[in-house]
Design a protein around this motif. Structure first.
Motif, PDB file in Angstrom:
ATOM      1  N   LEU A  76      12.022  -4.369  23.191  1.00 63.07           N
ATOM      2  CA  LEU A  76      12.250  -3.225  24.054  1.00 63.07           C
ATOM      3  C   LEU A  76      13.670  -3.215  24.614  1.00 63.07           C
ATOM      4  O   LEU A  76      14.289  -2.156  24.750  1.00 63.07           O
ATOM      5  N   THR A  77      14.184  -4.394  24.895  1.00 63.23           N
ATOM      6  CA  THR A  77      15.570  -4.486  25.364  1.00 63.23           C
ATOM      7  C   THR A  77      16.538  -4.041  24.277  1.00 63.23           C
ATOM      8  O   THR A  77      17.542  -3.362  24.550  1.00 63.23           O
ATOM      9  N   SER A  78      16.239  -4.377  23.024  1.00 62.93           N
ATOM     10  CA  SER A  78      17.121  -3.963  21.925  1.00 62.93           C
ATOM     11  C   SER A  78      17.092  -2.448  21.727  1.00 62.93           C
ATOM     12  O   SER A  78      18.055  -1.868  21.214  1.00 62.93           O
ATOM     13  N   ILE A  79      16.005  -1.800  22.162  1.00 65.29           N
ATOM     14  CA  ILE A  79      15.895  -0.345  22.025  1.00 65.29           C
ATOM     15  C   ILE A  79      16.475   0.374  23.239  1.00 65.29           C
ATOM     16  O   ILE A  79      17.273   1.313  23.097  1.00 65.29           O
ATOM     17  N   TYR A  80      16.087  -0.082  24.434  1.00 59.25           N
ATOM     18  CA  TYR A  80      16.422   0.648  25.652  1.00 59.25           C
ATOM     19  C   TYR A  80      17.551   0.018  26.468  1.00 59.25           C
ATOM     20  O   TYR A  80      18.134   0.683  27.321  1.00 59.25           O
ATOM     21  N   GLY A  81      17.802  -1.265  26.259  1.00 61.11           N
ATOM     22  CA  GLY A  81      18.732  -1.980  27.122  1.00 61.11           C
ATOM     23  C   GLY A  81      17.986  -2.837  28.121  1.00 61.11           C
ATOM     24  O   GLY A  81      16.754  -2.910  28.127  1.00 61.11           O
ATOM     25  N   GLU A  82      18.734  -3.484  28.993  1.00 60.25           N
ATOM     26  CA  GLU A  82      18.153  -4.437  29.938  1.00 60.25           C
ATOM     27  C   GLU A  82      17.192  -3.765  30.902  1.00 60.25           C
ATOM     28  O   GLU A  82      17.439  -2.690  31.420  1.00 60.25           O
ATOM     29  N   GLU A  83      16.049  -4.418  31.102  1.00 57.66           N
ATOM     30  CA  GLU A  83      15.006  -3.929  32.008  1.00 57.66           C
ATOM     31  C   GLU A  83      14.009  -5.066  32.203  1.00 57.66           C
ATOM     32  O   GLU A  83      13.852  -5.926  31.341  1.00 57.66           O
ATOM     33  N   ASP A  84      13.358  -5.090  33.365  1.00 59.37           N
ATOM     34  CA  ASP A  84      12.296  -6.063  33.593  1.00 59.37           C
ATOM     35  C   ASP A  84      11.037  -5.506  32.935  1.00 59.37           C
ATOM     36  O   ASP A  84      10.206  -4.861  33.580  1.00 59.37           O
ATOM     37  N   TRP A  85      10.883  -5.760  31.621  1.00 60.66           N
ATOM     38  CA  TRP A  85       9.821  -5.114  30.866  1.00 60.66           C
ATOM     39  C   TRP A  85       8.433  -5.617  31.240  1.00 60.66           C
ATOM     40  O   TRP A  85       7.463  -4.870  31.174  1.00 60.66           O
ATOM     41  N   GLU A  86       8.329  -6.861  31.656  1.00 60.12           N
ATOM     42  CA  GLU A  86       7.014  -7.363  32.063  1.00 60.12           C
ATOM     43  C   GLU A  86       6.537  -6.648  33.327  1.00 60.12           C
ATOM     44  O   GLU A  86       5.364  -6.262  33.438  1.00 60.12           O
ATOM     45  N   ALA A  87       7.445  -6.426  34.272  1.00 61.48           N
ATOM     46  CA  ALA A  87       7.085  -5.714  35.501  1.00 61.48           C
ATOM     47  C   ALA A  87       6.769  -4.252  35.204  1.00 61.48           C
ATOM     48  O   ALA A  87       5.828  -3.679  35.750  1.00 61.48           O
ATOM     49  N   THR A  88       7.543  -3.646  34.315  1.00 55.26           N
ATOM     50  CA  THR A  88       7.309  -2.252  33.944  1.00 55.26           C
ATOM     51  C   THR A  88       5.966  -2.090  33.269  1.00 55.26           C
ATOM     52  O   THR A  88       5.220  -1.146  33.536  1.00 55.26           O
ATOM     53  N   SER A  89       5.634  -3.035  32.382  1.00 50.17           N
ATOM     54  CA  SER A  89       4.352  -2.989  31.689  1.00 50.17           C
ATOM     55  C   SER A  89       3.196  -3.151  32.659  1.00 50.17           C
ATOM     56  O   SER A  89       2.185  -2.455  32.559  1.00 50.17           O
TER      57      SER A  89
END
Length: 262
Positions: free
Chosen positions: A238-251
């Motif tokens: 997801l970072t490679s698609i959207y850029g840096e983000e706290d993906w676990e928290a978002t999920s």
């Protein structure tokens, strides 16, 4: 089967929306197209049915090369590609039934459509579709009396009454609440399974895509950054698609919102 070969789109401004897209979608597969704003998702969908003309590359639907068709040939080919829009694209002053039957315009012609002279088989199919999506009782209501979720269901019926081989779906849940969004995604996927339809769904909600579709393609800057099963969408991907983000928290937040709306 849908097949894209080295599809590209460059606008007159010089902005490159798509670069070398190779993609094959078999019959019956529902594919979610994800990526940040400006990644080329809507452009890709519109290049398939040539609402936007590709700059280069080829698009095939079964053995028909869409990118080489004349205006007449393209008009006929578009019967095989149902389109579902984010903003519904209904005629507000017409009834639900009239909006659904407008999906037969490519078959009956303008004047028969204008005069509401549809074949009885088309009318019967419209009633059947409205019953399938739970709107049979609203067949005579005007479109401007409906909720967002109801309007999207009418749009789905209008696309399906074309009897298409492919569904192109552009942000079908962007204007809907979480519960209605899930209902619409579930409905689209069920209908595709029932009819053996391929579908490409441009969607901004990653969690919703992961929940319902069989395959996810991620676009970044007009190129494919990911193509695989939903369960392979790791935080790193997801970072490679959207850029840096706290993906676990978002999920986790998306999961909490989903449970709260059940």
């Amino acid at each position: 089967m849908l097949k894209l070969e080295q599809l590209e789109k460059t606008y007159r401004t010089g902005d490159k929306a798509l670069t070398g897209i190779d993609l094959t979608v078999p019959d019956g597969q529902v594919l979610a197209l994800i990526g940040p704003s400006g990644a080329g998702k809507s452009t890709l969908i519109r290049c398939i049915n040539r609402l936007v003309e590709p700059t280069a590359g080829r698009v095939w639907l079964d053995d028909l090369e869409l990118t080489r068709l004349s205006a007449t040939g393209l008009r006929n080919a578009r019967r095989q590609m149902g389109m579902i829009f984010q903003e519904y694209a209904l005629v507000e002053r017409l009834t639900v039934m009239e909006n659904v039957l407008s999906g037969r315009l490519g078959y009956v012609g303008f004047w028969r459509s204008y005069l509401r002279r549809y074949p009885q088989a088309d009318v019967d199919e419209a009633f059947r579709l409205l019953d399938r999506v739970g709107l049979l009782a609203m067949a005579d209501k005007r479109a401007d009396e409906l909720s967002g979720g109801q309007r999207q269901r009418v749009g789905i019926c209008r696309a399906l009454i074309q009897n298409p081989k492919l569904l192109l779906v552009d942000e079908p849940t962007a204007s809907l609440d979480p519960k209605t969004s899930r209902q619409i995604m579930r409905l689209i996927c069920e209908l595709c399974a029932e009819r053996g339809l391929a579908a490409i769904i441009n969607i901004h909600d990653v969690a919703l895509a992961q929940r319902f579709v069989q395959r996810v393609v991620g676009l970044r800057a007009g190129s494919i950054a990911f193509d695989g099963a939903p369960d392979r969408l790791s935080p790193e991907v997801l970072t490679s698609i959207y850029g840096e983000e706290d993906w676990e928290a978002t999920s986790q937040q998306a999961e909490d919102e989903s449970e709260g709306a059940e």
